[in-house]
Design a protein around this motif. Structure first.
Motif, PDB file in Angstrom:
ATOM      1  N   GLY A  81       5.047 -16.264   2.307  1.00  0.00           N
ATOM      2  CA  GLY A  81       4.465 -16.872   3.489  1.00  0.00           C
ATOM      3  C   GLY A  81       2.978 -16.688   3.626  1.00  0.00           C
ATOM      4  N   GLY A  82       2.388 -15.677   3.003  1.00  0.00           N
ATOM      5  CA  GLY A  82       0.963 -15.414   3.201  1.00  0.00           C
ATOM      6  C   GLY A  82       0.487 -14.386   2.219  1.00  0.00           C
ATOM      7  N   LEU A  83      -0.730 -13.880   2.427  1.00  0.00           N
ATOM      8  CA  LEU A  83      -1.311 -12.875   1.539  1.00  0.00           C
ATOM      9  C   LEU A  83      -1.592 -11.623   2.341  1.00  0.00           C
ATOM     10  CD1 LEU A  83      -2.689 -11.912  -1.073  1.00  0.00           C
ATOM     11  CD2 LEU A  83      -4.802 -12.934  -0.227  1.00  0.00           C
ATOM     12  N   ALA A  84      -1.040 -10.501   1.915  1.00  0.00           N
ATOM     13  CA  ALA A  84      -1.318  -9.230   2.581  1.00  0.00           C
ATOM     14  C   ALA A  84      -1.951  -8.295   1.574  1.00  0.00           C
ATOM     15  CB  ALA A  84      -0.028  -8.627   3.134  1.00  0.00           C
ATOM     16  N   LEU A  85      -3.043  -7.690   1.967  1.00  0.00           N
ATOM     17  CA  LEU A  85      -3.696  -6.698   1.116  1.00  0.00           C
ATOM     18  C   LEU A  85      -3.645  -5.374   1.864  1.00  0.00           C
ATOM     19  CD1 LEU A  85      -5.370  -5.746  -1.260  1.00  0.00           C
ATOM     20  CD2 LEU A  85      -7.424  -6.536  -0.071  1.00  0.00           C
ATOM     21  N   ILE A  86      -2.886  -4.446   1.341  1.00  0.00           N
ATOM     22  CA  ILE A  86      -2.695  -3.165   2.006  1.00  0.00           C
ATOM     23  C   ILE A  86      -3.280  -2.086   1.119  1.00  0.00           C
ATOM     24  CG2 ILE A  86      -1.013  -1.517   2.897  1.00  0.00           C
ATOM     25  CD1 ILE A  86       0.837  -3.899   3.402  1.00  0.00           C
ATOM     26  N   LEU A  87      -4.267  -1.381   1.604  1.00  0.00           N
ATOM     27  CA  LEU A  87      -4.944  -0.371   0.824  1.00  0.00           C
ATOM     28  C   LEU A  87      -4.669   1.005   1.415  1.00  0.00           C
ATOM     29  CD1 LEU A  87      -8.384  -2.149   0.396  1.00  0.00           C
ATOM     30  CD2 LEU A  87      -6.515  -2.010  -1.244  1.00  0.00           C
ATOM     31  N   ARG A  88      -4.272   1.901   0.576  1.00  0.00           N
ATOM     32  CA  ARG A  88      -4.043   3.275   1.002  1.00  0.00           C
ATOM     33  C   ARG A  88      -5.362   4.030   0.863  1.00  0.00           C
ATOM     34  NH1 ARG A  88       0.065   7.057   1.490  1.00  0.00           N
ATOM     35  NH2 ARG A  88      -0.466   9.161   0.828  1.00  0.00           N
ATOM     36  N   ARG A  89      -5.916   4.449   1.965  1.00  0.00           N
ATOM     37  CA  ARG A  89      -7.189   5.175   1.927  1.00  0.00           C
ATOM     38  C   ARG A  89      -6.958   6.601   1.449  1.00  0.00           C
ATOM     39  NH1 ARG A  89     -11.451   2.833   4.276  1.00  0.00           N
ATOM     40  NH2 ARG A  89     -11.086   0.956   5.494  1.00  0.00           N
ATOM     41  N   ARG A  90      -7.879   7.053   0.642  1.00  0.00           N
ATOM     42  CA  ARG A  90      -7.800   8.417   0.139  1.00  0.00           C
ATOM     43  C   ARG A  90      -8.381   9.370   1.158  1.00  0.00           C
ATOM     44  NH1 ARG A  90      -6.543   7.576  -5.066  1.00  0.00           N
ATOM     45  NH2 ARG A  90      -7.231   5.635  -6.025  1.00  0.00           N
ATOM     46  N   LYS A  91      -7.788  10.554   1.245  1.00  0.00           N
ATOM     47  CA  LYS A  91      -8.291  11.569   2.162  1.00  0.00           C
ATOM     48  C   LYS A  91      -9.477  12.290   1.515  1.00  0.00           C
ATOM     49  CE  LYS A  91      -3.805  12.302   4.317  1.00  0.00           C
ATOM     50  NZ  LYS A  91      -2.733  13.262   4.622  1.00  0.00           N
ATOM     51  N   ALA A 149       2.445 -19.080  -7.018  1.00  0.00           N
ATOM     52  CA  ALA A 149       2.288 -18.532  -5.671  1.00  0.00           C
ATOM     53  C   ALA A 149       2.310 -17.013  -5.736  1.00  0.00           C
ATOM     54  CB  ALA A 149       3.413 -19.034  -4.773  1.00  0.00           C
ATOM     55  N   TYR A 150       1.456 -16.373  -4.918  1.00  0.00           N
ATOM     56  CA  TYR A 150       1.371 -14.915  -4.862  1.00  0.00           C
ATOM     57  C   TYR A 150       1.463 -14.458  -3.412  1.00  0.00           C
ATOM     58  CZ  TYR A 150      -0.661 -15.553  -9.518  1.00  0.00           C
ATOM     59  OH  TYR A 150      -0.888 -15.919 -10.822  1.00  0.00           O
ATOM     60  N   ASP A 151       1.999 -13.256  -3.219  1.00  0.00           N
ATOM     61  CA  ASP A 151       2.131 -12.716  -1.867  1.00  0.00           C
ATOM     62  C   ASP A 151       2.228 -11.190  -1.949  1.00  0.00           C
ATOM     63  OD1 ASP A 151       2.361 -12.712   0.855  1.00  0.00           O
ATOM     64  OD2 ASP A 151       4.417 -13.441   0.927  1.00  0.00           O
ATOM     65  N   GLU A 152       1.972 -10.526  -0.801  1.00  0.00           N
ATOM     66  CA  GLU A 152       2.226  -9.092  -0.616  1.00  0.00           C
ATOM     67  C   GLU A 152       1.559  -8.237  -1.699  1.00  0.00           C
ATOM     68  OE1 GLU A 152       3.677  -7.709   1.914  1.00  0.00           O
ATOM     69  OE2 GLU A 152       4.577  -9.431   2.910  1.00  0.00           O
ATOM     70  N   ILE A 153       0.262  -8.334  -1.830  1.00  0.00           N
ATOM     71  CA  ILE A 153      -0.462  -7.496  -2.789  1.00  0.00           C
ATOM     72  C   ILE A 153      -0.689  -6.123  -2.170  1.00  0.00           C
ATOM     73  CG2 ILE A 153      -2.601  -7.228  -4.088  1.00  0.00           C
ATOM     74  CD1 ILE A 153      -2.834 -10.294  -3.985  1.00  0.00           C
ATOM     75  N   ARG A 154      -0.326  -5.088  -2.923  1.00  0.00           N
ATOM     76  CA  ARG A 154      -0.496  -3.716  -2.457  1.00  0.00           C
ATOM     77  C   ARG A 154      -1.160  -2.887  -3.551  1.00  0.00           C
ATOM     78  NH1 ARG A 154       4.446  -5.291   0.043  1.00  0.00           N
ATOM     79  NH2 ARG A 154       4.491  -4.747   2.260  1.00  0.00           N
ATOM     80  N   ILE A 155      -2.030  -1.973  -3.149  1.00  0.00           N
ATOM     81  CA  ILE A 155      -2.711  -1.072  -4.075  1.00  0.00           C
ATOM     82  C   ILE A 155      -2.542   0.346  -3.547  1.00  0.00           C
ATOM     83  CG2 ILE A 155      -4.900  -0.468  -5.183  1.00  0.00           C
ATOM     84  CD1 ILE A 155      -5.843  -3.311  -4.647  1.00  0.00           C
ATOM     85  N   GLU A 186      -1.694   4.889  -4.881  1.00  0.00           N
ATOM     86  CA  GLU A 186      -1.769   5.970  -5.852  1.00  0.00           C
ATOM     87  C   GLU A 186      -0.413   6.320  -6.461  1.00  0.00           C
ATOM     88  OE1 GLU A 186      -3.462   9.198  -3.709  1.00  0.00           O
ATOM     89  OE2 GLU A 186      -5.509   8.424  -3.842  1.00  0.00           O
ATOM     90  N   SER A 187       0.656   5.674  -5.983  1.00  0.00           N
ATOM     91  CA  SER A 187       1.991   5.981  -6.482  1.00  0.00           C
ATOM     92  C   SER A 187       2.871   4.746  -6.352  1.00  0.00           C
ATOM     93  CB  SER A 187       2.612   7.136  -5.691  1.00  0.00           C
ATOM     94  OG  SER A 187       2.885   6.728  -4.362  1.00  0.00           O
ATOM     95  N   LEU A 188       4.024   4.796  -6.990  1.00  0.00           N
ATOM     96  CA  LEU A 188       4.971   3.682  -6.896  1.00  0.00           C
ATOM     97  C   LEU A 188       5.415   3.479  -5.449  1.00  0.00           C
ATOM     98  CD1 LEU A 188       6.741   1.528  -8.247  1.00  0.00           C
ATOM     99  CD2 LEU A 188       8.442   3.321  -8.664  1.00  0.00           C
ATOM    100  N   ASP A 189       5.684   4.564  -4.745  1.00  0.00           N
ATOM    101  CA  ASP A 189       6.114   4.442  -3.354  1.00  0.00           C
ATOM    102  C   ASP A 189       5.062   3.746  -2.497  1.00  0.00           C
ATOM    103  OD1 ASP A 189       8.522   5.620  -3.863  1.00  0.00           O
ATOM    104  OD2 ASP A 189       7.971   7.591  -3.079  1.00  0.00           O
ATOM    105  N   ASP A 190       3.781   4.002  -2.794  1.00  0.00           N
ATOM    106  CA  ASP A 190       2.714   3.353  -2.034  1.00  0.00           C
ATOM    107  C   ASP A 190       2.818   1.837  -2.081  1.00  0.00           C
ATOM    108  OD1 ASP A 190       1.541   5.733  -1.308  1.00  0.00           O
ATOM    109  OD2 ASP A 190      -0.072   5.634  -2.790  1.00  0.00           O
ATOM    110  N   VAL A 191       3.212   1.300  -3.231  1.00  0.00           N
ATOM    111  CA  VAL A 191       3.079  -0.138  -3.440  1.00  0.00           C
ATOM    112  C   VAL A 191       4.402  -0.899  -3.367  1.00  0.00           C
ATOM    113  CG1 VAL A 191       1.041   0.240  -4.838  1.00  0.00           C
ATOM    114  CG2 VAL A 191       3.245  -0.005  -5.989  1.00  0.00           C
ATOM    115  N   LEU A 192       5.495  -0.204  -3.134  1.00  0.00           N
ATOM    116  CA  LEU A 192       6.780  -0.907  -3.073  1.00  0.00           C
ATOM    117  C   LEU A 192       6.990  -1.619  -1.749  1.00  0.00           C
ATOM    118  CD1 LEU A 192       9.440   1.317  -4.856  1.00  0.00           C
ATOM    119  CD2 LEU A 192       8.364  -0.788  -5.651  1.00  0.00           C
ATOM    120  N   GLY A 193       6.343  -1.148  -0.683  1.00  0.00           N
ATOM    121  CA  GLY A 193       6.559  -1.783   0.602  1.00  0.00           C
ATOM    122  C   GLY A 193       7.974  -1.633   1.084  1.00  0.00           C
ATOM    123  N   ILE A 194       8.544  -0.440   0.926  1.00  0.00           N
ATOM    124  CA  ILE A 194       9.926  -0.212   1.358  1.00  0.00           C
ATOM    125  C   ILE A 194      10.014  -0.422   2.867  1.00  0.00           C
ATOM    126  CG2 ILE A 194      11.751   1.521   1.581  1.00  0.00           C
ATOM    127  CD1 ILE A 194      10.753   2.721  -1.037  1.00  0.00           C
TER     128      ILE A 194
END
Length: 209
Positions: free
Chosen positions: A199-209, A171-177, A179-187
């Protein structure tokens, strides 16, 4: 993402609509839980690459036509996690020594780090880690590297697809991508108490400026 049956192999892919090579590093994280260990093969996994993975057993293959990118999956024995990478013509497999429960009782927060053009001859360096919580909290936790760092030359600008393959009972969940560790920890915010859970699959992408 979870399936309790071995009758079918599952494939999921999503296009990533933001550049993954704008910075010097690429990070990703995911929650992973081994529900069972009843099949002697690498049991699917996650791939960030230049094309959709169309073979559930790609993580066992020595190469895939044109595949370039980075992956993480259980090893053949099922109770370790290891790094996989492709350079467009061949596969490099890392070693692993984590050892996890395979009965659904242990959720691992896994982290991948790619440092672009920092290896020998300008290759990319790819490492995976288990993130160890701090008394149940993501804040203040620590990274424990799983296996050794892979050096491979990947065409970063072509990375635009995330694939999940499930051979059996993972089982996999909470996928994050990001540019840094803080970006993907989901604090979590102070009002949020629960990060872990399948519970589900989340894909959170940090857009580059």
């Amino acid at each position: 993402v979870r399936s309790d049956t071995n009758a079918n192999n599952d494939l999921f892919s999503r296009s990533i609509n933001t550049s993954l090579d704008g910075g010097s590093e690429l990070w990703f994280s995911l929650l992973a839980n081994k529900l069972q260990n009843n099949f002697s093969a690498a049991e699917g996994g996650l791939v960030i690459g230049n094309q959709a993975v169309n073979n559930t057993r790609i993580l066992l293959d020595t190469g895939n036509t044109g595949l370039s990118g980075f992956g993480i999956a259980p090893t053949t024995s099922g109770n370790n996690w290891t790094a996989y990478a492709w350079n467009g013509s061949s596969q490099t497999v890392g070693d692993a020594n984590l050892g996890v429960a395979t009965n659904g009782t242990e959720t691992n927060l896994l982290v991948g780090k790619v440092s672009y053009n920092t290896g020998a001859g300008g290759t990319d360096e790819y490492s995976i880690y288990q993130y160890v919580l701090n008394a149940g909290s993501v804040t203040g936790g620590s990274l424990n590297q799983i296996g050794s760092t892979i050096e491979i030359d990947v065409t970063e600008g072509d990375l635009d697809t995330l694939s999940l393959t499930r051979q059996v009972n993972t089982a996999y969940d909470e996928i994050r991508i990001g540019e840094s560790l803080d970006d993907v920890l989901g604090i979590p915010e102070p009002s949020t108490t629960a990060l872990l859970g399948l519970g589900g699959l989340a894909l959170i992408l940090r857009r580059r400026k």
